[in-house]
Design a protein around this motif. Structure first.
Motif, PDB file in Angstrom:
ATOM      1  N   ARG A 186       0.840  -1.210   0.000  1.00  0.00           N
ATOM      2  CA  ARG A 186       0.000   0.000   0.000  1.00  0.00           C
ATOM      3  C   ARG A 186       0.874   1.258   0.000  1.00  0.00           C
ATOM      4  NH1 ARG A 186      -5.407  -1.020   0.701  1.00  0.00           N
ATOM      5  NH2 ARG A 186      -5.960  -2.937   1.799  1.00  0.00           N
ATOM      6  N   ALA A 187       1.879   1.293   0.876  1.00  0.00           N
ATOM      7  CA  ALA A 187       2.763   2.463   0.941  1.00  0.00           C
ATOM      8  C   ALA A 187       3.475   2.671  -0.396  1.00  0.00           C
ATOM      9  CB  ALA A 187       3.766   2.305   2.078  1.00  0.00           C
ATOM     10  N   ALA A 188       4.037   1.619  -0.940  1.00  0.00           N
ATOM     11  CA  ALA A 188       4.764   1.733  -2.216  1.00  0.00           C
ATOM     12  C   ALA A 188       3.839   2.167  -3.346  1.00  0.00           C
ATOM     13  CB  ALA A 188       5.441   0.405  -2.556  1.00  0.00           C
ATOM     14  N   ASN A 189       2.624   1.630  -3.378  1.00  0.00           N
ATOM     15  CA  ASN A 189       1.689   1.957  -4.451  1.00  0.00           C
ATOM     16  C   ASN A 189       1.119   3.365  -4.343  1.00  0.00           C
ATOM     17  OD1 ASN A 189       1.994  -0.536  -5.694  1.00  0.00           O
ATOM     18  ND2 ASN A 189       0.319  -1.464  -4.552  1.00  0.00           N
ATOM     19  N   ALA A 190       1.164   3.950  -3.168  1.00  0.00           N
ATOM     20  CA  ALA A 190       0.633   5.299  -2.969  1.00  0.00           C
ATOM     21  C   ALA A 190       1.692   6.388  -3.124  1.00  0.00           C
ATOM     22  CB  ALA A 190      -0.002   5.403  -1.579  1.00  0.00           C
ATOM     23  N   ALA A 192       5.010   7.886   2.081  1.00  0.00           N
ATOM     24  CA  ALA A 192       3.677   7.290   2.080  1.00  0.00           C
ATOM     25  C   ALA A 192       3.587   6.310   3.233  1.00  0.00           C
ATOM     26  CB  ALA A 192       3.408   6.571   0.761  1.00  0.00           C
ATOM     27  N   ILE A 193       2.395   6.258   3.834  1.00  0.00           N
ATOM     28  CA  ILE A 193       2.151   5.317   4.927  1.00  0.00           C
ATOM     29  C   ILE A 193       1.046   4.361   4.512  1.00  0.00           C
ATOM     30  CG2 ILE A 193       1.309   5.048   7.295  1.00  0.00           C
ATOM     31  CD1 ILE A 193       2.672   7.710   7.952  1.00  0.00           C
ATOM     32  N   GLY A 194       1.332   3.071   4.620  1.00  0.00           N
ATOM     33  CA  GLY A 194       0.343   2.026   4.386  1.00  0.00           C
ATOM     34  C   GLY A 194       0.055   1.309   5.688  1.00  0.00           C
ATOM     35  N   THR A 204       7.212   4.394   3.441  1.00  0.00           N
ATOM     36  CA  THR A 204       8.230   4.370   2.397  1.00  0.00           C
ATOM     37  C   THR A 204       8.508   5.797   1.946  1.00  0.00           C
ATOM     38  OG1 THR A 204       8.940   3.290   0.347  1.00  0.00           O
ATOM     39  CG2 THR A 204       6.648   4.001   0.449  1.00  0.00           C
ATOM     40  N   THR A 205       9.750   6.066   1.611  1.00  0.00           N
ATOM     41  CA  THR A 205      10.158   7.422   1.241  1.00  0.00           C
ATOM     42  C   THR A 205      10.508   7.490  -0.241  1.00  0.00           C
ATOM     43  OG1 THR A 205      12.510   7.063   1.669  1.00  0.00           O
ATOM     44  CG2 THR A 205      11.142   7.749   3.548  1.00  0.00           C
ATOM     45  N   LYS A 206      10.529   8.728  -0.753  1.00  0.00           N
ATOM     46  CA  LYS A 206      10.837   8.905  -2.168  1.00  0.00           C
ATOM     47  C   LYS A 206      12.275   8.508  -2.498  1.00  0.00           C
ATOM     48  CE  LYS A 206      11.779  13.858  -1.823  1.00  0.00           C
ATOM     49  NZ  LYS A 206      11.326  15.179  -2.222  1.00  0.00           N
ATOM     50  N   GLN A 256      11.000   5.928  13.636  1.00  0.00           N
ATOM     51  CA  GLN A 256      12.099   5.371  12.838  1.00  0.00           C
ATOM     52  C   GLN A 256      12.535   6.343  11.754  1.00  0.00           C
ATOM     53  OE1 GLN A 256      11.659   0.970  11.802  1.00  0.00           O
ATOM     54  NE2 GLN A 256       9.574   1.531  12.427  1.00  0.00           N
ATOM     55  N   TYR A 257      11.555   6.946  11.084  1.00  0.00           N
ATOM     56  CA  TYR A 257      11.835   7.904  10.009  1.00  0.00           C
ATOM     57  C   TYR A 257      12.614   9.100  10.548  1.00  0.00           C
ATOM     58  CZ  TYR A 257      10.838  11.555   6.559  1.00  0.00           C
ATOM     59  OH  TYR A 257      10.938  12.584   5.655  1.00  0.00           O
ATOM     60  N   GLN A 258      12.181   9.639  11.681  1.00  0.00           N
ATOM     61  CA  GLN A 258      12.876  10.801  12.269  1.00  0.00           C
ATOM     62  C   GLN A 258      14.302  10.452  12.668  1.00  0.00           C
ATOM     63  OE1 GLN A 258       9.682  11.706  15.210  1.00  0.00           O
ATOM     64  NE2 GLN A 258      10.056  13.822  14.591  1.00  0.00           N
TER      65      GLN A 258
END
Length: 172
Positions: A58-62, A69-71, A92-94, A166-168
């Motif tokens: 979902r995250a990758a597809n969005a 994106a958050i799935g 997932t990040t760009k 985790q992202y931060q």
């Protein structure tokens, strides 16, 4: 102040509220969008692995051209002959980074589990069980199974906190 363009891979109000409530507490300027995104897994994920994969997909597809994106995906899995509710999230990040996290898990009553083993999906089964409509859009199965102590948005908010943390950490 950091400016972020983010997307939640769902139009489900419980999931959108989980993400928006967490992002609102950060010292960022966030432009949050919501889009439907395919999970690429069964309508009713039936393992930890499949549920996690659904969140990742979902995250990758969005993602598109958003910063991240958050799935979020709910599913069930069996352990020691008992069927449990589970939930997973992925961010997932760009630039290609992917973070995952899981949240609350609780055993399902046998009457619910039996219907899932026969191929039913949890949302409609919970609607029948609680004699309500659209449980997945607000309190969720977790809300029914905890007598309102925890709702679906709160459950997913915890997962979103784990993802954002985790992202931060990785972005500093």
């Amino acid at each position: 102040m950091k400016k972020i363009r983010a997307v939640i891979a769902s139009k489900n109000p419980a999931k959108i509220n989980a993400v928006s409530s967490i992002l609102a507490n950060l010292e960022w300027t966030v432009d949050l969008s919501a889009v439907e995104a395919a999970s690429g897994v069964s309508e009713q994920p039936f393992s930890q692995e499949e549920t996690r994969q659904g969140a990742k997909n979902r995250a990758a597809n969005a993602l598109g051209d958003f910063d991240f994106a958050i799935g979020l995906e709910g599913g069930v899995y069996e352990m020691e002959g008992i069927l449990y509710l589970c939930n997973w999230g992925a961010l997932t990040t760009k630039d290609g980074r992917m973070y995952t996290a899981a949240g609350a898990q609780i055993p399902l009553p046998k009457a619910i589990a039996d219907k899932l083993y026969l191929g039913a999906e949890l949302g409609p089964v919970m609607d029948d069980y609680a004699n309500e409509i659209g449980i997945r859009h607000h309190k969720g199965a977790i809300g029914i199974l905890t007598d309102g102590a925890v709702n679906r948005g709160e459950m997913f908010s915890h997962v979103v906190k784990l993802l954002i943390g985790q992202y931060q950490l990785d972005s500093d």
